[in-house]
Design a protein around this motif. Sequence first.
Motif, PDB file in Angstrom:
ATOM      1  N   TYR A  68       0.862  -1.206  -0.043  1.00 14.55           N
ATOM      2  CA  TYR A  68       0.045  -0.035   0.025  1.00 14.55           C
ATOM      3  C   TYR A  68       0.920   1.347  -0.109  1.00 14.55           C
ATOM      4  N   ALA A  69       2.214   1.255   0.586  1.00 13.39           N
ATOM      5  CA  ALA A  69       3.122   2.352   0.563  1.00 13.39           C
ATOM      6  C   ALA A  69       3.828   2.619  -0.722  1.00 13.39           C
ATOM      7  N   ALA A  70       3.841   1.358  -1.575  1.00  7.50           N
ATOM      8  CA  ALA A  70       4.593   1.487  -2.639  1.00  7.50           C
ATOM      9  C   ALA A  70       3.963   2.097  -4.172  1.00  7.50           C
ATOM     10  N   ASN A  77      -9.399  -0.798   2.241  1.00  4.92           N
ATOM     11  CA  ASN A  77      -9.194  -1.869   3.031  1.00  4.92           C
ATOM     12  C   ASN A  77      -8.647  -1.648   4.599  1.00  4.92           C
ATOM     13  N   PHE A  78      -8.193  -0.333   4.519  1.00  2.89           N
ATOM     14  CA  PHE A  78      -7.312   0.098   5.868  1.00  2.89           C
ATOM     15  C   PHE A  78      -8.446   0.823   6.868  1.00  2.89           C
ATOM     16  N   ASN A  79      -8.061   0.504   7.989  1.00  7.43           N
ATOM     17  CA  ASN A  79      -8.859   1.404   8.876  1.00  7.43           C
ATOM     18  C   ASN A  79      -8.108   2.970   8.875  1.00  7.43           C
ATOM     19  N   VAL A  84      -4.100   7.093   7.655  1.00 11.61           N
ATOM     20  CA  VAL A  84      -3.270   8.298   8.092  1.00 11.61           C
ATOM     21  C   VAL A  84      -1.859   7.784   7.919  1.00 11.61           C
ATOM     22  N   ALA A  85      -1.358   6.982   8.473  1.00 13.20           N
ATOM     23  CA  ALA A  85      -0.106   6.387   8.514  1.00 13.20           C
ATOM     24  C   ALA A  85       0.323   6.027   7.064  1.00 13.20           C
TER      25      ALA A  85
END
Length: 244
Positions: A68-70, A77-79, A84-85
């Motif tokens: 997801y960061a790439a 799918n993320f809370n 935010v992170a």
Amino acid sequence: MRKLALLSDIHGNLEALTAVVAQARAVGADAFACLGDVVGYGADPVACCDLLRSLAPVAVILGNHDAYAADDRDLDNFNSMAQVATLWTRRQLDQERRTWLAALPLQAAPAPDVELVHASPSEPAAWNYVRFTGEGARAMLDQKARLCFYGHTHVPMAFRRVGDAIEQLPGGDYDLASGDAWLVNVGSVGQPRDGDWRAAWTLLDIAGQRITLHRAEYDLQACQAKILAAGLPPRLAERLQVGR
Ligand SMILES: [Fe+2]
């Protein structure tokens, strides 16, 4: 390669990773592998990528947070805390590091009889959770090697198959000759969730057929201060001290 240090879920926690690398070397590890989630949540995604790569690891597996960061895929799918992170992490990583993350494999076999995944050997790209005996038994049907190591839940544990019987064991030290096959969660370096704040990792003694769960104390206050200074959600700093 005789003693392989298995690190997972570093999550941008440089203080924890630094302590684990020192501990691994002190106990005789001669190779490193990472089971995914190098980044996400913590304040040092760049430094963690760079330190990990400097170890010349025999394998680095793609974790869901790495994926997801790439790239800039949507984060449904993320809370909200993970969203935010992740958005923050994307801004820290340059294109070279994002390209490196994006190219990581879902599975690797760095030694005979040894398989590495992030979440599960069953549909590794689905990021399933393996926490309970039924989930472990299901996952073991899809593992190809006698020894399979994973992370993702941040809770060290082991599943041992003897004949047709699968037994769930707490994270710890085990003689691998006591089972026909093993599925082992190596614990989390950077965000343990088993109630112990100390960084977790597992040493695989290949010749001795033994695994050892290690815990490393690290500079928790410095790590927490960086998360707060970065403007990341305070809960990400708070949870580190309780290991949840
Ligand atoms: Fe993770």
